[in-house]
Design an enzyme around this catalytic site. Structure first.
Site, PDB file in Angstrom:
ATOM      1  N   ASP A  28      65.462  69.582  58.083  1.00 43.88           N
ATOM      2  CA  ASP A  28      65.910  68.580  58.888  1.00 43.88           C
ATOM      3  C   ASP A  28      64.532  67.561  59.586  1.00 43.88           C
ATOM      4  O   ASP A  28      64.020  67.814  59.914  1.00 43.88           O
ATOM      5  CB  ASP A  28      66.517  68.612  59.461  1.00 43.88           C
ATOM      6  CG  ASP A  28      67.970  68.640  59.532  1.00 43.88           C
ATOM      7  OD1 ASP A  28      68.719  69.014  58.036  1.00 43.88           O
ATOM      8  OD2 ASP A  28      68.701  69.879  60.724  1.00 43.88           O
ATOM      9  N   LYS A  40      68.135  63.373  57.933  1.00 44.08           N
ATOM     10  CA  LYS A  40      68.821  61.991  58.023  1.00 44.08           C
ATOM     11  C   LYS A  40      68.524  62.050  59.397  1.00 44.08           C
ATOM     12  O   LYS A  40      69.260  62.945  60.129  1.00 44.08           O
ATOM     13  CB  LYS A  40      70.309  62.210  57.356  1.00 44.08           C
ATOM     14  CG  LYS A  40      70.559  63.140  56.389  1.00 44.08           C
ATOM     15  CD  LYS A  40      72.517  63.005  56.212  1.00 44.08           C
ATOM     16  CE  LYS A  40      72.508  63.674  54.674  1.00 44.08           C
ATOM     17  NZ  LYS A  40      72.128  64.943  54.517  1.00 44.08           N
ATOM     18  N   MET A  87      74.531  62.638  69.560  1.00 45.01           N
ATOM     19  CA  MET A  87      74.432  61.273  69.783  1.00 45.01           C
ATOM     20  C   MET A  87      75.408  60.213  69.730  1.00 45.01           C
ATOM     21  O   MET A  87      75.464  59.059  69.182  1.00 45.01           O
ATOM     22  CB  MET A  87      74.679  61.038  67.212  1.00 45.01           C
ATOM     23  CG  MET A  87      73.655  62.499  67.069  1.00 45.01           C
ATOM     24  SD  MET A  87      74.284  63.050  65.433  1.00 45.01           S
ATOM     25  CE  MET A  87      75.641  64.193  66.104  1.00 45.01           C
TER      26      MET A  87
END
Length: 263
Positions: free
Chosen positions: A39, A61, A175
């Site tokens: 990641d 991502k 997030m």
């Protein structure tokens, strides 16, 4: 490495960033991998534990900037295993928590590729450790809920805000920086006290970690003014008061110091 044969895949939790928070098993798997698909948020300290000569492939991502589609990542993992390699898919945090693990498991199983999971420390646990607070607390926080901001972004009818606004639970929001205002308004509208303790932790466990405590009605201001570009977790609930009591957290200094605290 009898449990890491060629043509197999391990989905490995890289933890929150500090290499010392990797499990011993994760470190051992990294030292035996031929290829590591990692990641974007997996830092150099963790990647340095890979076997010398191993191929390191970034597939992460971040903030909507996708280097690879999930379908392509699935194909790359399967192709590497079919080519006879020992494959590690290295994921930030814990592969079982908001990590798109189901898709990769399904792709490997459909291709007949053996695949297993090595767990890691999730960001909420690392954040709580840095704050010096438990995530659950007898008599005050009897439950723990993990949610992403993406899950909170839909229409009100799509989100059970009453369940999220449980005053006897800790809510860990991943997030959530961009959605902080909406989340605070919805939780308050669902009945959660505006004075409910909140803590924001950015880059948990890393040298540039930042910590800030606030309250629910001030969450949008705190997220906007305190947090930078790093990944952050927002914790909401009565257990967060534990970190603000000097007597409850020996050696951490005053609540004022914690409020101002950048690590």
């Amino acid at each position: 490495m009898t449990d890491f044969e060629p043509r197999t895949v391990w989905l490995v939790g890289a933890g929150p960033g500090d290499p010392e928070l990797l499990t011993r098993k994760a470190e051992r798997l990294l030292s035996g991998a031929d290829v590591v698909f990692h990641d974007a948020l997996v830092g150099p300290g963790v990647l340095a534990l890979a076997r010398p000569g191993a191929r390191l492939v970034p597939v992460g991502k971040r903030a909507g900037r996708h280097s690879q589609s999930q379908a392509r990542i699935d194909r790359m993992i399967v192709a590497a295993a079919r080519a006879g390699q020992r494959v590690v898919r290295l994921k930030g945090g814990d592969p079982a928590v908001f990590a798109r693990t189901a898709e990769e498991l399904a792709a490997c199983r459909a291709a007949g590729v053996p695949v297993r999971i090595c767990p890691g420390i999730t960001a909420a646990s690392a954040a709580a450790a840095s704050l010096g607070t438990p995530l659950t607390l007898r008599g005050q926080a009897r439950a723990l809920t993990f949610v992403t901001a993406h899950a909170c972004a839909g229409d009100a009818a799509d989100v059970d805000w009453q369940a999220l606004a449980d005053p006897g639970a800790t809510l860990a929001i991943y997030m959530g920086k961009a959605m902080a205002g909406r989340i605070a308004r919805r939780l308050i509208a669902a009945g959660l006290d505006p004075a409910t303790p909140v803590a924001l932790v950015e880059n948990a466990s890393l040298p540039d970690e930042r910590r800030f405590d606030s309250r629910l009605d001030l969450l949008p201001i705190a997220a906007r003014s305190v947090l930078g570009e790093g990944p952050a977790v927002i914790l909401v609930g009565p257990a967060l008061d534990y970190a603000r009591e000097p007597a409850a957290a020996p050696g951490r200094g005053s609540a004022r110091a914690l409020t101002a605290g950048a690590a």
